[in-house]
Enzyme design. Structure first.
Site, PDB file in Angstrom:
ATOM      1  N   GLN A  23       0.826  -1.217   0.000  1.00  0.00           N
ATOM      2  CA  GLN A  23       0.000   0.000   0.000  1.00  0.00           C
ATOM      3  C   GLN A  23       0.857   1.262   0.000  1.00  0.00           C
ATOM      4  O   GLN A  23       0.562   2.223  -0.717  1.00  0.00           O
ATOM      5  CB  GLN A  23      -0.946   0.001   1.213  1.00  0.00           C
ATOM      6  CG  GLN A  23      -2.021  -1.070   1.179  1.00  0.00           C
ATOM      7  CD  GLN A  23      -3.037  -0.872   0.065  1.00  0.00           C
ATOM      8  OE1 GLN A  23      -3.391   0.235  -0.299  1.00  0.00           O
ATOM      9  NE2 GLN A  23      -3.512  -1.964  -0.495  1.00  0.00           N
ATOM     10  N   ARG A  59      13.300   4.639   8.634  1.00  0.00           N
ATOM     11  CA  ARG A  59      14.247   4.577   9.742  1.00  0.00           C
ATOM     12  C   ARG A  59      15.659   4.730   9.204  1.00  0.00           C
ATOM     13  O   ARG A  59      15.946   4.356   8.071  1.00  0.00           O
ATOM     14  CB  ARG A  59      14.109   3.236  10.482  1.00  0.00           C
ATOM     15  CG  ARG A  59      12.826   3.127  11.269  1.00  0.00           C
ATOM     16  CD  ARG A  59      12.565   1.712  11.705  1.00  0.00           C
ATOM     17  NE  ARG A  59      12.355   0.842  10.539  1.00  0.00           N
ATOM     18  CZ  ARG A  59      12.147  -0.463  10.613  1.00  0.00           C
ATOM     19  NH1 ARG A  59      12.136  -1.056  11.784  1.00  0.00           N
ATOM     20  NH2 ARG A  59      11.963  -1.183   9.531  1.00  0.00           N
ATOM     21  N   HIS A  97      -6.410   0.048   7.618  1.00  0.00           N
ATOM     22  CA  HIS A  97      -7.120  -1.057   8.267  1.00  0.00           C
ATOM     23  C   HIS A  97      -7.275  -0.667   9.744  1.00  0.00           C
ATOM     24  O   HIS A  97      -6.381  -0.039  10.312  1.00  0.00           O
ATOM     25  CB  HIS A  97      -6.332  -2.363   8.111  1.00  0.00           C
ATOM     26  CG  HIS A  97      -6.908  -3.544   8.839  1.00  0.00           C
ATOM     27  ND1 HIS A  97      -8.258  -3.839   8.819  1.00  0.00           N
ATOM     28  CD2 HIS A  97      -6.327  -4.496   9.611  1.00  0.00           C
ATOM     29  CE1 HIS A  97      -8.462  -4.931   9.543  1.00  0.00           C
ATOM     30  NE2 HIS A  97      -7.309  -5.342  10.037  1.00  0.00           N
ATOM     31  N   GLY A 126      -1.964  -3.112  -3.391  1.00  0.00           N
ATOM     32  CA  GLY A 126      -1.269  -1.901  -3.807  1.00  0.00           C
ATOM     33  C   GLY A 126      -0.993  -1.843  -5.296  1.00  0.00           C
ATOM     34  O   GLY A 126      -1.126  -0.795  -5.925  1.00  0.00           O
ATOM     35  N   SER A 173     -20.893 -26.483 -16.837  1.00  0.00           N
ATOM     36  CA  SER A 173     -21.819 -27.389 -17.523  1.00  0.00           C
ATOM     37  C   SER A 173     -23.132 -27.500 -16.756  1.00  0.00           C
ATOM     38  O   SER A 173     -23.205 -27.160 -15.575  1.00  0.00           O
ATOM     39  CB  SER A 173     -21.182 -28.780 -17.644  1.00  0.00           C
ATOM     40  OG  SER A 173     -21.113 -29.376 -16.354  1.00  0.00           O
TER      41      SER A 173
HETATM   42  P1  NAD Z   1       3.431  -4.571   3.582  1.00  0.00           P
HETATM   43  O1  NAD Z   1       3.835  -5.676   4.460  1.00  0.00           O
HETATM   44  O2  NAD Z   1       3.315  -4.788   2.108  1.00  0.00           O
HETATM   45  O3  NAD Z   1       4.455  -3.338   3.748  1.00  0.00           O
HETATM   46  C1  NAD Z   1       4.826  -2.832   4.980  1.00  0.00           C
HETATM   47  C2  NAD Z   1       6.096  -2.001   4.857  1.00  0.00           C
HETATM   48  O4  NAD Z   1       6.496  -1.575   6.160  1.00  0.00           O
HETATM   49  C3  NAD Z   1       7.284  -2.740   4.265  1.00  0.00           C
HETATM   50  O5  NAD Z   1       7.940  -1.859   3.375  1.00  0.00           O
HETATM   51  C4  NAD Z   1       8.184  -3.006   5.480  1.00  0.00           C
HETATM   52  O6  NAD Z   1       9.549  -3.001   5.134  1.00  0.00           O
HETATM   53  C5  NAD Z   1       7.881  -1.838   6.375  1.00  0.00           C
HETATM   54  N1  NAD Z   1       8.079  -2.154   7.795  1.00  0.00           N
HETATM   55  C6  NAD Z   1       7.888  -3.331   8.427  1.00  0.00           C
HETATM   56  N2  NAD Z   1       8.120  -3.207   9.752  1.00  0.00           N
HETATM   57  C7  NAD Z   1       8.453  -1.910   9.940  1.00  0.00           C
HETATM   58  C8  NAD Z   1       8.818  -1.178  11.099  1.00  0.00           C
HETATM   59  N3  NAD Z   1       8.850  -1.751  12.304  1.00  0.00           N
HETATM   60  N4  NAD Z   1       9.101   0.128  10.945  1.00  0.00           N
HETATM   61  C9  NAD Z   1       9.064   0.726   9.735  1.00  0.00           C
HETATM   62  N5  NAD Z   1       8.741   0.064   8.589  1.00  0.00           N
HETATM   63  C10 NAD Z   1       8.441  -1.237   8.712  1.00  0.00           C
HETATM   64  O7  NAD Z   1       2.073  -3.969   4.173  1.00  0.00           O
HETATM   65  P2  NAD Z   1       0.716  -3.642   3.385  1.00  0.00           P
HETATM   66  O8  NAD Z   1       0.109  -4.900   2.894  1.00  0.00           O
HETATM   67  O9  NAD Z   1       0.940  -2.523   2.451  1.00  0.00           O
HETATM   68  O10 NAD Z   1      -0.201  -3.155   4.607  1.00  0.00           O
HETATM   69  C11 NAD Z   1      -0.157  -1.853   5.111  1.00  0.00           C
HETATM   70  C12 NAD Z   1      -1.511  -1.529   5.719  1.00  0.00           C
HETATM   71  O11 NAD Z   1      -2.476  -1.541   4.673  1.00  0.00           O
HETATM   72  C13 NAD Z   1      -1.999  -2.527   6.751  1.00  0.00           C
HETATM   73  O12 NAD Z   1      -2.711  -1.832   7.741  1.00  0.00           O
HETATM   74  C14 NAD Z   1      -2.931  -3.422   5.956  1.00  0.00           C
HETATM   75  O13 NAD Z   1      -3.911  -4.064   6.752  1.00  0.00           O
HETATM   76  C15 NAD Z   1      -3.549  -2.407   5.017  1.00  0.00           C
HETATM   77  N6  NAD Z   1      -4.143  -2.914   3.777  1.00  0.00           N
HETATM   78  C16 NAD Z   1      -3.438  -3.754   2.967  1.00  0.00           C
HETATM   79  C17 NAD Z   1      -3.992  -4.195   1.771  1.00  0.00           C
HETATM   80  C18 NAD Z   1      -3.222  -5.107   0.834  1.00  0.00           C
HETATM   81  O14 NAD Z   1      -3.797  -5.560  -0.147  1.00  0.00           O
HETATM   82  N7  NAD Z   1      -1.940  -5.390   1.039  1.00  0.00           N
HETATM   83  C19 NAD Z   1      -5.268  -3.762   1.400  1.00  0.00           C
HETATM   84  C20 NAD Z   1      -5.957  -2.860   2.224  1.00  0.00           C
HETATM   85  C21 NAD Z   1      -5.366  -2.454   3.405  1.00  0.00           C
HETATM   86 MG    MG Z   2      -7.255  -8.238   6.634  1.00  0.00          MG
END
Ligand code: NAD
Ligand code: MG
Ligand code: MG
Ligand code: MG
Ligand code: MG
Length: 331
Positions: A29, A49, A109, A135, A253
């Site tokens: 995302q 970070r 979320h 995403g 079918s």
């Molecule tokens: P992801 O796992 O794809 O990406 C998370 C990112 O955060 C990664 O780049 C990771 O390196 C980084 N990260 C991990 N731990 C970290 C930390 N401690 N400090 C800083 N960075 C850190 O996550 P996502 O799937 O994009 O999900 C993000 C949010 O979006 C969540 O709340 C998820 O529920 C929500 N969401 C996801 C989707 C989907 O399809 N993936 C859809 C709707 C909502």
């Molecule tokens: Mg979920």
């Protein structure tokens, strides 16, 4: 119950004109949101970070990486696009001590807010914009001039403009082109958890596994069982995705259709719905959330044990072998 749906004309993008958006997390995302927001002409930085390996990637995609503390201090909107399990610690360590009064926190979320894993300060807006798609789709459709429908919600309205802010953000990522459905953190969180547990992930994988095992235990070839009970689900799901049960039943079918409507309800009898209701109760009263938070604190023993068991399951071995015959699948 009918829902409110908002489109581009209902949004006020000017609300974001002088705002600085800080995206935390550059995964599925985070990558899509930040690039879409930047292409919509908004002021967006990616908070990373110190020493993050993502720094170069962010730069190479034309975005500005900024050290996380500095990024938060100057942000008007802080987007939590980190894994849900990582968000509470990032909030405690970086966001809580540095967030500006009047800044907004945005989620995709609602888990951490709804179950009290993040307790925001009263002076901050807390909003949600959750695309109903991964995403990659959020990015690809934006580039084609389209968008993925989004959910929006407000948990805390300190500014009096929280909902308009969420709608403007949904405009920025392209979601308002398709439509933005208004919901609440509670509804989004509970339906999301229920859907993935009872149907999409839990229910579907258990159903496929049970079908596979039934055929193999009856002496049929595992390869046949894999194709019939697992591999071919994609064809069926694609049809349902495009046109509901009606389109799916138009393409199968007559024999398959008769088997579907007479045998399906025997596989998911009323008792299955009673179990679904219990699963929903555990979501609604916080038992699932507590279990999952504690499981994480214990370093995931049940999670690893159960996943290991499925990795060794015959269906996974057979599946890997059959996919070897279909090299085009991964492309
Ligand atoms: P992801 O796992 O794809 O990406 C998370 C990112 O955060 C990664 O780049 C990771 O390196 C980084 N990260 C991990 N731990 C970290 C930390 N401690 N400090 C800083 N960075 C850190 O996550 P996502 O799937 O994009 O999900 C993000 C949010 O979006 C969540 O709340 C998820 O529920 C929500 N969401 C996801 C989707 C989907 O399809 N993936 C859809 C709707 C909502
Ligand atoms: Mg979920
Ligand atoms: Mg979901
Ligand atoms: Mg068949
Ligand atoms: Mg058939």
């Amino acid at each position: 119950m009918s829902v409110n749906i908002y489109y581009e004309n209902d949004t006020n993008p000017k609300l974001l004109a002088d705002k600085r958006i800080c995206v935390l997390g550059y995964g599925s995302q985070g990558n899509a949101h930040s690039r879409n927001l930047a292409d919509s002409g908004l002021n967006v930085v990616v908070g990373l970070r110190e020493g993050s390996k993502t720094f170069d990637k962010v730069k190479s995609q034309g975005l500005e990486p900024v050290e996380i503390t500095a990024a938060i201090k100057s942000a008007d909107i802080i987007c939590f696009l980190l894994p849900d399990t990582a968000q509470p610690a990032v909030y405690k360590q970086y966001v809580e001590p540095n967030i500006k009064p009047g800044a907004a926190m945005l989620f995709a979320h609602g888990f951490n807010l709804h179950y009290g894993q993040i307790i925001p300060k009263p002076e901050n807006d807390v909003i949600m914009v959750a695309p109903k798609g991964p995403g990659k789709l959020v990015r690809d459709l934006y580039e084609q001039g389209q968008g993925v429908p989004c959910l929006c919600a407000v948990a805390q309205d300190a500014s009096g403009q929280a909902k308009d802010l969420a709608l403007a953000y949904a405009w920025g990522i392209g979601g308002a082109r398709a439509g933005v459905i208004e919901t609440t953190f509670e509804e989004e969180t509970e339906t999301d958890l229920f859907g993935e547990q009872a149907v999409l992930c839990g229910g579907l994988s258990a159903l496929m596994k049970a079908g596979f095992e039934t055929l193999v235990e009856a002496g049929y070839a595992p390869e046949m069982a894999y194709f019939e009970c697992i591999h071919e689900t994609k064809l069926i799901i694609d049809l349902i995705y495009q046109g509901g049960l009606k389109k799916m039943r138009h393409f199968i079918s007559e024999t398959a259709k008769y088997g579907d409507i007479t045998r399906g309800p025997r596989v998911v009898p009323p008792e299955a719905k009673q179990e679904m209701r219990r699963i929903l109760d555990e979501i609604q009263d916080g038992r699932f959330a507590r279990e999952w938070v504690l499981e994480n604190q214990a370093n995931l023993p049940v999670y690893h044990a159960l996943l290991r068991k499925d990795e060794k399951h015959q269906m996974e071995q057979v599946g890997a072998q059959l996919r070897g015959m279909m090299k085009w699948l991964g492309e």
